[in-house]
Design an enzyme around this catalytic site. Structure first.
Site, short mmCIF file in Angstrom:
data_model
loop_
_atom_site.label_atom_id
_atom_site.label_comp_id
_atom_site.label_asym_id
_atom_site.label_seq_id
_atom_site.Cartn_x
_atom_site.Cartn_y
_atom_site.Cartn_z
N ILE A 107 0.84 -1.19 0.00
CA ILE A 107 0.00 0.00 0.00
C ILE A 107 0.88 1.25 0.00
CG2 ILE A 107 -2.02 -1.09 1.05
CD1 ILE A 107 -1.01 -0.41 3.79
N HIS A 123 -4.72 -4.18 -2.13
CA HIS A 123 -5.12 -3.65 -0.83
C HIS A 123 -5.19 -2.13 -0.80
CE1 HIS A 123 -3.63 -7.72 0.97
NE2 HIS A 123 -4.79 -7.82 0.39
N CYS A 131 -13.33 10.99 2.12
CA CYS A 131 -14.32 11.17 3.18
C CYS A 131 -15.31 10.00 3.16
CB CYS A 131 -15.07 12.49 2.95
SG CYS A 131 -16.48 12.68 4.05
N ASN A 216 11.23 -15.78 -1.60
CA ASN A 216 10.89 -15.25 -0.27
C ASN A 216 11.96 -15.67 0.72
OD1 ASN A 216 8.67 -13.72 0.98
ND2 ASN A 216 8.54 -15.47 2.38
P1 NAD Z 1 3.98 -10.42 5.22
O1 NAD Z 1 4.55 -9.46 6.21
O2 NAD Z 1 2.96 -11.37 5.70
O3 NAD Z 1 5.17 -11.28 4.58
C1 NAD Z 1 6.33 -10.70 4.09
C2 NAD Z 1 7.27 -11.83 3.68
O4 NAD Z 1 8.36 -11.23 2.99
C3 NAD Z 1 7.86 -12.60 4.87
O5 NAD Z 1 7.65 -13.98 4.67
C4 NAD Z 1 9.35 -12.23 4.85
O6 NAD Z 1 10.17 -13.32 5.19
C5 NAD Z 1 9.57 -11.86 3.41
N1 NAD Z 1 10.63 -10.87 3.19
C6 NAD Z 1 10.91 -9.75 3.91
N2 NAD Z 1 11.89 -9.06 3.34
C7 NAD Z 1 12.28 -9.77 2.25
C8 NAD Z 1 13.26 -9.57 1.24
N3 NAD Z 1 14.07 -8.49 1.24
N4 NAD Z 1 13.38 -10.50 0.26
C9 NAD Z 1 12.58 -11.61 0.24
N5 NAD Z 1 11.63 -11.84 1.16
C10 NAD Z 1 11.47 -10.93 2.15
O7 NAD Z 1 3.46 -9.54 4.01
P2 NAD Z 1 2.36 -9.85 2.91
O8 NAD Z 1 2.41 -11.27 2.52
O9 NAD Z 1 2.50 -8.78 1.90
O10 NAD Z 1 0.93 -9.64 3.61
C11 NAD Z 1 0.67 -8.81 4.70
C12 NAD Z 1 -0.08 -7.52 4.49
O11 NAD Z 1 0.84 -6.55 4.84
C13 NAD Z 1 -0.55 -7.11 3.14
O12 NAD Z 1 -1.91 -6.99 3.23
C14 NAD Z 1 0.03 -5.69 2.92
O13 NAD Z 1 -0.99 -4.81 2.53
C15 NAD Z 1 0.53 -5.29 4.26
N6 NAD Z 1 1.77 -4.52 4.37
C16 NAD Z 1 2.19 -3.72 3.37
C17 NAD Z 1 3.38 -3.02 3.50
C18 NAD Z 1 3.82 -2.11 2.38
O14 NAD Z 1 2.98 -1.57 1.67
N7 NAD Z 1 5.12 -1.94 2.16
C19 NAD Z 1 4.16 -3.17 4.64
C20 NAD Z 1 3.69 -4.00 5.67
C21 NAD Z 1 2.49 -4.69 5.51
#
Ligand code: NAD
Length: 244
Positions: A107, A123, A131, A216
């Protein structure tokens, strides 16, 4: 370079319809913590009263908007974040005509900042607010710079981020377009996602192509289905894979 890597690279080279689906791990190198990774918000919040999943729910937003916005400003707002090598590698693949669609659970808007054009934001985005009463758009900078809960200038309604909160449905248009892109793909790259958040993770069920590649840091529930699995840094793996 090992055999598996070479084979994955060949697969990417010969594919014509590549689609990427990613999550928070794509942006950790930009300084934005993920939720479930080793240094993620869930680990950071393990001693506190409420989990991010509770605070980022529809019910919590409606009943406790002040706490919701305090959390948003403190834990989810990263104005200094810039796209990293993973974002740029994907934008480059699109520019070369290989990548046809990019589906993200993120996001943060960093894919667009890196130059990606066909981006499905499953998302939503924390760069857009509106609003809840009159639907008028509300400037994101104002939300982040003021200290109080934002209210609509026109009607006084509660302002909300244009993101899908826990307990809310995904936008069916975005979800259907994403599923269609996955169905048409001959190569699907999935990266930086724990693949435990649904319905996003379920998009993998639509894949009918030849090459499923998962990148991952940690294992995911879909690893056993993949043709190639790389447990490493997404920026490094994507950069290596897409360099021809
Ligand atoms: P998650 O946090 O569940 O999983 C992230 C995965 O990425 C983990 O398994 C981790 O091991 C792996 N990871 C972290 N850094 C990495 C890298 N450099 N290289 C490879 N793998 C790496 O996140 P998700 O599956 O996206 O789902 C969770 C929710 O989190 C989503 O709905 C999302 O909207 C939200 N979210 C978004 C952000 C963002 O916009 N940047 C940040 C945090 C959470």
């Amino acid at each position: 370079m090992n055999h598996q890597f070479e084979a994955a690279r060949r697969c990417l080279e010969t594919s014509r319809q590549v689609v990427f689906m990613g999550g928070a791990g794509v942006s950790t190198a930009s300084g934005i913590p993920d939720f479930r990774g080793a240094a993620g918000l869930y680990t950071q919040a393990s001693g506190s009263r409420l989990t991010p999943e509770v605070i980022l729910s529809h019910g919590f937003f409606v009943h406790h908007p002040d706490e919701f916005y305090a959390f948003l400003r403190e834990s989810l707002y990263f104005p200094e974040a810039k796209p990293n090598a993973a974002h740029f590698a994907l934008a480059d693949l699109e520019n070369r005509g290989k990548l046809k669609a990019l589906i993200t659970q993120n996001i943060d808007g960093l894919h667009q900042q890196a130059g990606s054009r066909v981006v499905f934001e499953l998302h939503g985005s924390l760069n857009r607010f509106y609003c809840t009463r009159c639907r008028a758009a509300f400037p994101a900078e104002q939300v982040y710079h003021q200290k109080t809960t934002p209210r609509c200038d026109a009607c006084g309604g509660l302002v909300r981020p244009d993101v899908i909160l826990y307990g809310e449905q995904l936008d069916p248009q975005v979800l259907n377009a994403s599923a269609a892109a996955v169905r048409q793909a001959d190569c699907l790259i999935v990266g930086g996602s724990s693949l435990v958040v649904h319905p996003a993770a379920g998009l993998l069920d639509h894949f009918r192509g030849d090459c499923l590649l998962i990148i991952n840091r940690e294992p995911t529930p879909y690893d056993s289905r993949a043709d190639f699995v790389f447990h490493g840094d997404i920026a490094e793996v994507l950069t290596e894979l897409s360099t021809v």
